[in-house]
Design an enzyme around this catalytic site. Sequence first.
Site, PDB file in Angstrom:
ATOM      1  N   ASP A 144       2.436   8.138  11.030  1.00 22.31           N
ATOM      2  CA  ASP A 144       3.341   9.206  10.601  1.00 22.31           C
ATOM      3  C   ASP A 144       2.915  10.567  11.131  1.00 22.31           C
ATOM      4  O   ASP A 144       3.618  11.558  10.933  1.00 22.31           O
ATOM      5  CB  ASP A 144       3.484   9.248   9.074  1.00 22.31           C
ATOM      6  CG  ASP A 144       2.146   9.444   8.367  1.00 22.31           C
ATOM      7  OD1 ASP A 144       1.176   9.845   9.039  1.00 22.31           O
ATOM      8  OD2 ASP A 144       2.073   9.211   7.156  1.00 22.31           O
ATOM      9  N   ASP A 192      -3.037  10.730  10.953  1.00 23.30           N
ATOM     10  CA  ASP A 192      -3.442   9.718  11.926  1.00 23.30           C
ATOM     11  C   ASP A 192      -3.720  10.313  13.306  1.00 23.30           C
ATOM     12  O   ASP A 192      -3.727   9.589  14.294  1.00 23.30           O
ATOM     13  CB  ASP A 192      -2.355   8.642  12.053  1.00 23.30           C
ATOM     14  CG  ASP A 192      -2.236   7.800  10.789  1.00 23.30           C
ATOM     15  OD1 ASP A 192      -3.280   7.438  10.234  1.00 23.30           O
ATOM     16  OD2 ASP A 192      -1.111   7.528  10.370  1.00 23.30           O
ATOM     17  N   ASP A 251       0.154   2.075  11.201  1.00 20.04           N
ATOM     18  CA  ASP A 251      -0.284   2.571   9.902  1.00 20.04           C
ATOM     19  C   ASP A 251       0.676   1.991   8.860  1.00 20.04           C
ATOM     20  O   ASP A 251       1.834   1.699   9.188  1.00 20.04           O
ATOM     21  CB  ASP A 251      -0.243   4.097   9.904  1.00 20.04           C
ATOM     22  CG  ASP A 251      -0.543   4.681   8.533  1.00 20.04           C
ATOM     23  OD1 ASP A 251      -1.537   4.260   7.922  1.00 20.04           O
ATOM     24  OD2 ASP A 251       0.231   5.546   8.083  1.00 20.04           O
TER      25      ASP A 251
END
Length: 648
Positions: free
Chosen positions: A544, A548, A327
């Site tokens: 994080d 996600d 990410d």
Amino acid sequence: MTKKQKIDLIRIAGAAVLFASGLVWGDTVLRIPLFLAAYAVVGYDTILEAVFGIIHRQFLDENFLMTIASIGAIYCGDYPEAVAVMLFYKVGEFFEHYAVNSSRKSIADLMDIKADYATKLIEMPLGTDTQEDPLIIEAKVDPEELVPGDLILIKPGEKVPVDGIVKEGTSSLNTAALTGESLPRDISAGDEITSGTINLTGVLQVEVLKPFEDSTVAKVLDLVENASSRKAHVEAFITRFARYYTPFVVGLAVLLAVIPPIAGLGEFADWLYRAMIFLVISCPCALVISVPLSLFAGIGSASREGILVKGSNYLEALAGVNTFAFDKTGTLTYGRFTVTDVVPAEGISPSKLTEVAANAESLSNHPIAKSIVEYGLQLGDKVESNRNALDKYEEIPGKGISCIYKGNNVYCGNDKLMHDLQVELPAIDAIGSVVHIAIKLSSGENRYLGHIIVADTPRDNSRETIQALKELGVAETVMLTGDKSEVAEAVGSSLGLTRVMSELLPGDKVSAVESAMEESRAAGRSSEKNASRRSGGHLAFVGDGINDAPVLARADVGIAMGAFGSDAAIEAADVVIMADDISKLVTVTKIARKTLRICRQNVVFALVVKFAVMLLGALGLASMWAAVFADVGVAVIAILNALRAMKI
């Protein structure tokens, strides 16, 4: 060293003295009593375990094998060999227990993060007819009794019992047990603090935010306690192998002792001795002990670095990763906007442009506006004191803001706002969000003052981490982001990523990961010339952990980074990096690969030596001493090798 280990060491030493005495006085009547005494001292518990195993129909274990082999040696009159088998078996067992306790130490240190008590502040009213403040008393309670809203007092040196928010006081927190970081974290009123940390300096009054069972420390302890329940494939293989292997070799030993004498190929005592040698050699303890110990040591090594691995299966999968997907926001970048450039128009100074923009944006809650205000405060501009100079503040949706600052109409916003104001813009070649600033002159014309570039900057060590992963043989490093393609490509290029996938919705990330996983598996099955030949074609997703969760759950290995206090990360990820440090990815990858390499070394070494000596023993070319080495010696060597997994 535990009390049991000390007792075992005394028994081993005593048996060794008796054994040596029997060898010295081998020509006297004391020979057999000394050997039998040594055998009883060192082996009585092994014999009892074998008896209890037979009673409970679970007799095909190493205790049974050692007991049968040593008693068989005594029956054949080989008293020194019988004592040697049991003595060296106990030496190997001692090393095993010592190794397990050593590898558990880091886990035990982590388990010590739970506070023994909490100091709860309780209000005691003085009565309805008094105006005095209620009396506050301190009461020590179990952390599990606390509920949200309770006030607790945390003194210097005490552990934080539950997650909470600081109401009064300032201090520094030691977060090493959770994050592996040595530097303390400064906190003050309004900051959230996490259970499991240690208060270092000041007295803190904290309001409880979560009950103990939902706190960070409870979740971390649950992960550690249940890590052993998730076995790696290599560990599961060893368990299945021992289940079928042990009865198989016992059957072969029986046939070896019975069939040749019946066939007239020798004396029964001779073949029984060979069968006993065969049994001693065949004991699978080197495999059964060393492989789980290696994996446990690897998990312990990771925990010392502030990295929680939920099970040995995830450690094994991580060792086979050849694609890392990231990410962007909060993982490869800091996840917060910062001013990267201030570009004033001709005749305007950078400080003046910053002053106007920071004050004009001071009432906005937009992240970009906040970053400009923060930048202005860092430069010493009196943003707070000049708020009184603001008037007619208005937010224009999708465009920016307008206000009157010190009697002048000021506009801050994007290209659309400037287009509406008919302000001519210069050509700008910059990565990030551009905030234009314009002012209306007394003539009614709008004058362009300049622009400020605001961007989410990459972490300082992101590029070094990506490069280090490539040096470890990782074939692909992919970034998944919802940002615009030009911003994403610029970040990807600056970090040295092999691929960038941009403008993705949350659902698109899952599809992108699934597609990348197929490609990663194909790469893992490719020829040995492929850079990922040492991997199993797995994909790890690093996020994080806040938004996600679906992608973390879908990847072969989900890694939540910077998950200090993040419930979503701890729940969804397979590996949790508590510190906000992306370089820990390199650390945990090295740990995983070294651990699996040690497991394979132990399996190959143990099987090769054992099968070789088993064959020699069946042919009468190996003595009981060789059998002892093939069993206990191999086990000790494998255990010592497994301990290497405790260090990177």
